[in-house]
Design an enzyme around this catalytic site. Structure first.
Site, PDB file in Angstrom:
ATOM      1  N   ALA A 245     -59.209  53.784  20.093  1.00 43.23           N
ATOM      2  CA  ALA A 245     -59.865  54.843  20.871  1.00 43.23           C
ATOM      3  C   ALA A 245     -60.528  55.862  19.941  1.00 43.23           C
ATOM      4  CB  ALA A 245     -58.858  55.519  21.794  1.00 43.23           C
TER       5      ALA A 245
ATOM      6  N   GLY B  35     -48.471  52.119  20.402  1.00 44.74           N
ATOM      7  CA  GLY B  35     -48.915  50.927  21.136  1.00 44.74           C
ATOM      8  C   GLY B  35     -49.896  51.194  22.256  1.00 44.74           C
ATOM      9  N   LEU B  36     -50.450  52.407  22.300  1.00 47.82           N
ATOM     10  CA  LEU B  36     -51.394  52.722  23.381  1.00 47.82           C
ATOM     11  C   LEU B  36     -52.847  52.691  22.910  1.00 47.82           C
ATOM     12  CD1 LEU B  36     -49.386  55.585  25.170  1.00 47.82           C
ATOM     13  CD2 LEU B  36     -49.486  53.155  25.773  1.00 47.82           C
ATOM     14  N   GLY B  37     -53.065  52.155  21.723  1.00 47.15           N
ATOM     15  CA  GLY B  37     -54.440  51.923  21.264  1.00 47.15           C
ATOM     16  C   GLY B  37     -55.142  53.153  20.713  1.00 47.15           C
TER      17      GLY B  37
ATOM     18  N   GLY C 283     -49.787  56.048  17.729  1.00 48.39           N
ATOM     19  CA  GLY C 283     -48.901  55.180  16.936  1.00 48.39           C
ATOM     20  C   GLY C 283     -47.777  54.570  17.748  1.00 48.39           C
TER      21      GLY C 283
ATOM     22  N   ASP D  49     -58.117  45.599  21.510  1.00 48.23           N
ATOM     23  CA  ASP D  49     -58.051  47.056  21.698  1.00 48.23           C
ATOM     24  C   ASP D  49     -59.452  47.673  21.687  1.00 48.23           C
ATOM     25  OD1 ASP D  49     -55.357  46.611  21.582  1.00 48.23           O
ATOM     26  OD2 ASP D  49     -54.934  48.211  20.146  1.00 48.23           O
TER      27      ASP D  49
ATOM     28  N   SER E  25     -55.712  54.086  17.682  1.00 50.89           N
ATOM     29  CA  SER E  25     -56.631  53.878  16.557  1.00 50.89           C
ATOM     30  C   SER E  25     -57.974  53.347  17.058  1.00 50.89           C
ATOM     31  CB  SER E  25     -56.025  52.927  15.516  1.00 50.89           C
ATOM     32  OG  SER E  25     -55.763  51.675  16.099  1.00 50.89           O
TER      33      SER E  25
HETATM   34  O1  PMV Z   1     -49.717  48.354  19.209  1.00 50.07           O
HETATM   35  P1  PMV Z   1     -51.202  48.366  19.240  1.00 50.07           P
HETATM   36  O2  PMV Z   1     -51.765  49.335  20.221  1.00 50.07           O
HETATM   37  O3  PMV Z   1     -51.778  48.573  17.867  1.00 50.07           O
HETATM   38  O4  PMV Z   1     -51.677  46.910  19.755  1.00 50.07           O
HETATM   39  C1  PMV Z   1     -51.607  45.778  18.921  1.00 50.07           C
HETATM   40  C2  PMV Z   1     -51.869  44.528  19.715  1.00 50.07           C
HETATM   41  C3  PMV Z   1     -51.618  43.214  18.943  1.00 50.07           C
HETATM   42  O5  PMV Z   1     -51.840  42.144  19.864  1.00 50.07           O
HETATM   43  C4  PMV Z   1     -50.184  43.133  18.464  1.00 50.07           C
HETATM   44  C5  PMV Z   1     -52.554  43.053  17.740  1.00 50.07           C
HETATM   45  C6  PMV Z   1     -54.000  42.786  18.086  1.00 50.07           C
HETATM   46  O6  PMV Z   1     -54.832  42.939  17.178  1.00 50.07           O
HETATM   47  O7  PMV Z   1     -54.325  42.374  19.225  1.00 50.07           O
END
Ligand code: PMV
Length: 329
Positions: free
Chosen positions: A119, A113-115, A111, A159, A117
């Site tokens: 993964a 920003g490292l992807g 949660g 992602d 969900s």
């Molecule tokens: O924060 P994360 O890991 O959920 O990445 C989102 C990336 C966005 O560009 C903001 C959304 C997307 O679907 O690419």
């Protein structure tokens, strides 16, 4: 179809967005990399039709067929829902309705920003698929989008692509991935601001901004595209100083878009004051992580000390993508 084995496991990497987040939703280019931290999923076939989820990162529970169908029918806040979607989609490929134990572990914070969900979805689909002999990477990536749509309604697919294929990629929504064939020798420092946020809410807020001021949005989107394409040239030329400057420039575009936060700006500044080549928020923003590119040979401890109040880790780009214990993927 009956499963060929009773147990399988798969893992998928975390990712960082080096350039182009948010604008990638609107078909602008992004550069992403998978990193050396993973989500691991073990699946076991049950002798009933229940899904039993055991994890520290998603809601645990026992879901019989009714509970599963109910969850899949309408949006819910349950973090189990994307996992149930992913496992059900993989089973559907083999016309199977078996029950599963799903053990999900993560080597990185979720949660932020490292992807995590993507993964989780990719590793779950690959593990369930490998019970039956395996799914292609193309299929795994495509199916993971259903789970990603639960997490936020308009995912770019970036992602899912990087968690599946791994490595350093240029991604455009309408064109898919283009691997960047360059070993990126530098390490990154990932700094977790500790602020949790919702990708869905941030993506919708950007959509709203686009509607409210299309001119300003388009000019930021074009700047992001220019930065990303310049970064591609710098990566190919192994010009790390330029890559760093472009990362910092990308951060300022995201700040103007309104998805950064004072804490993230502060982390970027502390990194630059301590000799970083560049730094930026990564992912949806609103909190989450900052990535720092530091000079090769820079004492990582100096930076860690300067950012002592935050959780930090050193990471490298990793090229494997999703890994299953079956030779079929
Ligand atoms: O924060 P994360 O890991 O959920 O990445 C989102 C990336 C966005 O560009 C903001 C959304 C997307 O679907 O690419």
């Amino acid at each position: 179809m009956k499963p060929r084995s009773m147990h399988a496991s798969a893992s998928a990497p975390a990712k960082v967005i080096l350039f182009g987040e948010h604008f990638v939703v609107y078909n602008k280019p992004a550069i992403l990399a998978s990193i050396d931290k993973r989500v691991n999923v073990d699946v076991k076939v049950r002798d009933d039709q229940k899904f039993v989820i055991k994890s520290k990162i998603v809601k645990n529970g026992t879901f019989d067929v009714d509970a599963r169908n109910k969850l899949l029918d309408k949006p819910s806040k349950s973090t189990a829902q994307p996992i149930i979607q992913a496992a059900s989609d993989a089973l559907k490929e083999f016309n199977s309705d078996i029950g599963l134990d799903l053990y999900i572990r993560s080597e990185f914070p979720v949660g932020v920003g490292l992807g995590s969900s993507a993964a989780c979805a990719v590793a779950t689909i690959a593990a369930v698929g490998s019970l039956f002999g395996g799914l292609t990477k193309k299929k795994v990536c495509a199916l993971s989008m259903n789970a990603e749509r639960i997490v936020h309604s308009n995912p770019s697919g970036a992602d899912s692509a990087v968690c599946t294929y791994g490595g350093l990629l240029l991604y455009r929504r309408e064109e898919g991935i283009k691997p960047i064939h360059k070993q990126f020798v530098s390490e990154f420092i990932v700094v977790d601001s500790g602020i949790k946020r919702s990708t869905g809410k941030l993506v919708s807020s950007v959509g709203q901004k686009m509607k409210n001021d299309a001119g300003a949005f388009t000019s930021l989107a074009n700047m992001s595209e220019n930065i990303t394409m310049q970064a591609l040239t710098s990566i190919k030329a192994e010009d790390y100083a330029e890559i760093g400057s472009l990362m910092t420039l990308n951060h300022s575009i995201l700040r103007q878009l309104g998805v950064s936060k004072r804490t993230l700006d502060k982390i970027v500044q502390v990194a630059l004051d301590n000799g970083a080549l560049g730094a930026k928020m990564t992912g949806a923003g609103g909190g989450g992580c900052v990535i720092i590119l530091s000079k090769n040979g820079t004492d990582g401890n100096t930076m860690k000390k300067a950012l002592g109040e935050y959780k930090t880790f050193l990471t490298r780009i990793e090229y494997a993508g999703v890994i299953v214990n079956s030779p079929n993927l």
